[in-house]
Design a protein around this motif. Structure first.
Motif, PDB file in Angstrom:
ATOM      1  N   ILE A 127       0.853  -1.194   0.000  1.00 47.87           N
ATOM      2  CA  ILE A 127       0.000   0.000   0.000  1.00 47.87           C
ATOM      3  C   ILE A 127       0.883   1.236   0.000  1.00 47.87           C
ATOM      4  N   ILE A 129       1.680   4.970   0.887  1.00 48.25           N
ATOM      5  CA  ILE A 129       1.271   5.991   1.847  1.00 48.25           C
ATOM      6  C   ILE A 129       2.260   7.154   1.783  1.00 48.25           C
ATOM      7  N   LEU A 142      -3.162   7.769   3.030  1.00 44.39           N
ATOM      8  CA  LEU A 142      -3.286   6.668   2.080  1.00 44.39           C
ATOM      9  C   LEU A 142      -3.387   7.246   0.670  1.00 44.39           C
TER      10      LEU A 142
END
Length: 686
Positions: A127, A129, A142
């Motif tokens: 992910i 970020i 995010l």
């Protein structure tokens, strides 16, 4: 009351609905009204709610800085999940935390402070970020799907927030700008500009306006001004300065009161000429909007973010040598004992005879006169004499004169730090300082006498709490601060004189300095504690300080027998104080980053230093000759339980009774440098 009832009470037509909605929205953003769960409007002041701004902490909790100036309230980590640092909120008190502070819960967010955030792009478990550079923003952002914009993990980016945080949702953002690698030259400044939201690009309208003026003053500009072009005015600044606000001239006055007498026989005529920025920057213009928005120039190592476009700041407004310039003059008569006996203000045109540096003037004062024209050398000799008189008056007045260490970063051709050197403050600096102080005091007296509003530069004395802590600390050393419950600057000055030869003088001076409050701008005059003035303002730097520009307009209004009203003086004072702090914080960030970069190649080296601060988690140490500060964590102080005593500024070992106190000398070893966190870690050198 429901909105439709408000409209009925005000007897508004349906066509007025958009205007009413706009007004109510503004009141909600201001925090004056709030809607309850039924959608009805309520007055916040009747709901026992608290308005304020969120101040985040890197460890996840925060504080509510109250609008009513009452003590700050604690915001726990759960509440901080709903907001980010800087957000404006309405909250209600829910209890008392373990330190006795009120604890609050957020009722509503009335204004979001963060639209864009600068940070480092990171990939965690697949992910993306953005880790904010401002550690007060404790929540990572995010990155939305397809929101990376080609940025690579590890790069410094600017992200636009698409969804603000909520109790069960992190903020979501998309990347709008890639700044580059963390170690790229100049990256520390690019980060600071965006982190502290410093305006760094002028609007096209402001640039066009600045470029529309002739390169030199025209005949129409000089009409009605006193001609001082034959006067040997000079500027005295640092070697790297490019914007010259002030020029000075001095001549002795004979016993009859006329210029040209023997040195000091009847005092001195001291002329302080300040760039007439207000002639070019007029109210309501694009230049005015930019100047107010910025509040001040920001001086980074190797780069300046000016308050005004370069065509003005380094050109038409700067008092460059051998060119005609418009100025506002404070023309003073100073007695032989340093008291200003008379003064007058007037607009003038001048021509600086020389651009001098502090180093060159200090050399002149030491006897080196080569390379200076006769009239410039004569002027400098008279300036030295009037400085001595003003300095004696300062001493009699009881102004506080702290000896602080200032440093300068020296760069090589590759824009890397070569060394960090101590800046020596010499008598040339003091000459200009005393001349500017005298002009600023005359300015405040002039406007006060004519009952014209202005922004005073105020500096309040210590708070009762800080004064009590200071007296308890001094008592342990057998010292006493005079003045009872309301000490004056003279009481501080007397104590500083008494302790100056003690081995612990630096520690005691640091504690005295930290007991004082921060100087700010305000239309309410409470005096300047540190300088021991009943009234003081800023007049001498309108190229780089917006408050000085406002003061110049006020002076011109008095001279024209009119009034100048820029709006709410108190609001302007608060704004200028905030922009000043913003500039200080940004500059400090850049300098700290550069020092970290400089030290990362010296890991494992041993240094001697002085403890400059004591906290509950360790001591900060400033290194000798290197002028870099770092932390010795409490866990590195030895096998003991160390207890923090803030009143005594010390950590004391429970078993060994070993003490680490402010100003103690210790040896340390450099073990870690973190560029991202801007942290330098030491261990004891034992």
């Amino acid at each position: 009351m429901p909105v439709h009832e408000v409209a009925r009470r005000l007897k508004l037509a349906d066509s007025d609905d958009p205007a009413l909605a706009s007004v109510l929205e503004a009141l909600e953003q201001q925090g004056s009204v709030i809607k309850n769960r039924r959608g009805a409007l309520c007055l916040v002041e009747h709901l026992d709610l608290i308005r304020g701004s969120v101040q985040g902490h890197r460890d996840g909790y925060g504080f509510l800085i109250r609008d009513d100036k009452q003590p700050d309230c604690f915001l726990g980590p759960r509440e901080m999940q709903k907001v980010l640092h800087g957000d404006r909120v309405v909250a209600r008190e829910v209890g008392i935390d373990r330190r006795g502070r009120c604890e609050v819960a957020i009722v509503e967010v009335i204004a979001r402070a963060n639209v864009t955030v600068v940070g480092r792009l990171r990939r965690d478990y697949g992910i993306l970020i953005v880790e904010p550079e401002d550690r007060r923003l404790s929540q990572p952002l995010l990155v939305a799907p397809d929101g990376a914009g080609g940025a690579k993990p590890g790069q410094v980016v600017v992200a636009e927030i698409l969804a603000q945080p909520a109790r069960n949702a992190q903020p979501v953002a998309r990347i709008v700008e890639v700044l580059g690698s963390y170690a790229d030259p100049g990256m520390e400044i690019e980060i600071a500009l965006r982190k502290h939201r410093l305006p760094y690009l002028f609007s096209p309208a402001a640039e066009a306006e600045a470029g529309s003026f002739a390169s030199i003053p025209q005949a129409a500009d000089m009409r009605g001004r006193t001609d001082l072009r034959s006067m040997a005015l000079v500027t005295i600044d640092g070697e790297n300065a490019r914007d010259f606000d002030d020029a000075v001239y001095c001549e002795p006055i004979g016993a009859s009161g006329q210029p040209g007498g023997k040195r000091g026989s009847g005092g001195y005529r001291l002329v302080v000429a300040i760039a007439d920025v207000s002639h070019y920057v007029r109210p309501g213009t694009a230049l005015e909007q930019e100047a107010q928005l910025r509040g001040n120039s920001v001086y980074f190592p190797r780069r300046v973010i000016p308050m005004l476009p370069e065509a003005l700041s380094n050109g038409l407004c700067s008092l460059n040598p051998e060119v005609d310039r418009l100025c506002m003059v404070c023309d003073m008569t100073v007695g032989t004992r340093g008291r200003v006996k008379d003064y007058q203000f007037y607009p003038a045109v001048m021509r600086s005879r020389a651009r001098l540096t502090y180093t060159r003037v200090a050399a002149f004062m030491a006897g080196e006169r080569e390379g200076l024209s006769e009239d410039v050398a004569t002027n400098l000799g008279h300036l030295e004499s009037v400085y001595k008189a003003l300095a004696l008056a300062r001493q009699r007045r009881g102004a506080i004169d702290f000896e602080t260490i200032e440093t300068e970063l020296v760069f090589n051709d590759e824009r890397k730090i070569e060394r960090i050197v101590k800046v020596e403050r010499n008598d040339a600096h003091r000459v200009i300082e005393e001349c500017m102080l005298a002009a600023n005091v005359c300015t405040s007296a002039f406007l006060k006498r004519n009952r014209h509003p202005m922004l005073y530069r105020i500096h309040e004395g210590p708070t009762p709490e800080k004064l009590l802590t200071l007296r308890e600390f001094l008592g342990e050393f057998g010292l006493q601060l005079g003045g009872g419950d309301a000490p004056k600057a003279g009481d501080y000055a007397k104590l500083l004189t008494r302790i100056k030869d003690r081995p612990d003088a630096q520690m005691l001076q640091t504690v005295l300095l930290r007991s004082m409050q921060q100087a700010v701008y305000s239309p309410d005059n409470v005096g300047h504690f540190g300088l021991a003035y009943e009234a003081y303002t800023h007049f001498t730097s309108p190229i780089r300080r917006y408050p000085d520009l406002l003061v110049h307009r006020a002076i011109k209004a008095v001279l024209a027998r009119s009034r100048y009203s820029p709006g709410d003086w108190a609001e302007l004072g608060g704004h200028c104080s905030r922009t000043e702090r913003r500039a200080d914080e940004a500059t400090r960030d850049v300098v700290n980053w550069l020092k970290c970069f400089y030290m990362r190649d010296r890991i494992g080296e041993h240094f001697d230093g002085t403890i400059t601060a004591v906290t509950g988690f360790g001591v900060f140490v400033a290194l000798d000759e290197v002028y870099v500060e770092g932390l010795v964590h409490i866990s590195e102080l030895g096998r003991d339980y160390f207890h923090f005593d803030p009143g005594r500024h010390q950590l004391l070992g429970e078993r060994t009774r070993r003490r680490f106190r402010l100003s103690d000398r210790i040896g340390v070893k450099l073990v870690r440098v973190d560029l991202e966190q801007m942290k330098i870690d030491f261990v004891l050198d034992e």
